[in-house]
Enzyme design. Structure first.
Site, PDB file in Angstrom:
ATOM      1  N   TYR A 134       0.848  -1.201   0.000  1.00  0.00           N
ATOM      2  CA  TYR A 134       0.000   0.000   0.000  1.00  0.00           C
ATOM      3  C   TYR A 134       0.884   1.251   0.000  1.00  0.00           C
ATOM      4  CZ  TYR A 134      -3.814   3.173   1.159  1.00  0.00           C
ATOM      5  OH  TYR A 134      -4.733   4.196   1.126  1.00  0.00           O
ATOM      6  N   HIS A 157       1.285   4.099  -3.169  1.00  0.00           N
ATOM      7  CA  HIS A 157       1.015   5.518  -2.981  1.00  0.00           C
ATOM      8  C   HIS A 157       2.274   6.370  -3.150  1.00  0.00           C
ATOM      9  CE1 HIS A 157      -2.919   4.188  -1.746  1.00  0.00           C
ATOM     10  NE2 HIS A 157      -3.308   5.443  -1.887  1.00  0.00           N
ATOM     11  N   TYR A 197      -4.280  16.165   0.845  1.00  0.00           N
ATOM     12  CA  TYR A 197      -4.784  14.801   1.034  1.00  0.00           C
ATOM     13  C   TYR A 197      -3.754  13.976   1.803  1.00  0.00           C
ATOM     14  CZ  TYR A 197      -7.566  10.724  -0.559  1.00  0.00           C
ATOM     15  OH  TYR A 197      -8.374   9.624  -0.650  1.00  0.00           O
ATOM     16  N   TRP A 244      -7.511   3.080 -10.944  1.00  0.00           N
ATOM     17  CA  TRP A 244      -6.833   3.092  -9.645  1.00  0.00           C
ATOM     18  C   TRP A 244      -7.559   2.172  -8.670  1.00  0.00           C
ATOM     19  CZ3 TRP A 244      -2.271   4.445  -7.783  1.00  0.00           C
ATOM     20  CH2 TRP A 244      -2.106   4.521  -6.405  1.00  0.00           C
ATOM     21  N   TRP A 245      -8.880   2.262  -8.638  1.00  0.00           N
ATOM     22  CA  TRP A 245      -9.654   1.398  -7.744  1.00  0.00           C
ATOM     23  C   TRP A 245      -9.375  -0.074  -8.042  1.00  0.00           C
ATOM     24  CZ3 TRP A 245     -15.139   3.942  -8.292  1.00  0.00           C
ATOM     25  CH2 TRP A 245     -15.186   5.111  -7.514  1.00  0.00           C
TER      26      TRP A 245
END
Length: 103
Positions: free
Chosen positions: A18, A22, A41, A75-76
């Site tokens: 993860y 990112h 963000y 992306w999802w």
């Protein structure tokens, strides 16, 4: 500008992956978020529970059709194997209610 906060859930064994994904955020994904009024963000992780806490600032206009954008859908799907998602690969999110803010 509105501040939005929500939680998501990471699957066991995927903390490093993860973080890697990112750290290598696609330029077109970053651009999509910025073009749709999303800024400042941050995503935090509770490593014990694997709960992800996300917070960002969002302009009130321009994001209504964000979920229809192909970059976001890709992306999802890319992230679906490592976090809890719905059948359309969108992350399972739980919105949070602001109860205190110190300015």
């Amino acid at each position: 500008m509105e501040r939005i906060a929500f939680t998501m859930k990471l699957k066991p064994g995927y903390i490093a992956e993860y973080k890697r994904r990112h750290a290598e955020l696609w330029p077109e994904m970053k651009q999509l978020l910025q073009e749709n009024g999303i800024s400042d963000y941050s995503i935090f992780l509770d490593e014990e529970s694997l709960l992800l806490f996300a917070v960002h600032r969002q302009e009130e206009t321009g994001i209504s059709n964000l979920k229809e954008k192909e970059v976001l859908k890709r992306w999802w799907k890319y992230m679906a194997e490592i976090m809890d998602t719905h059948s359309d690969y969108s992350p399972v999110t739980h919105p949070l209610t602001l109860v205190f803010h110190l300015d």
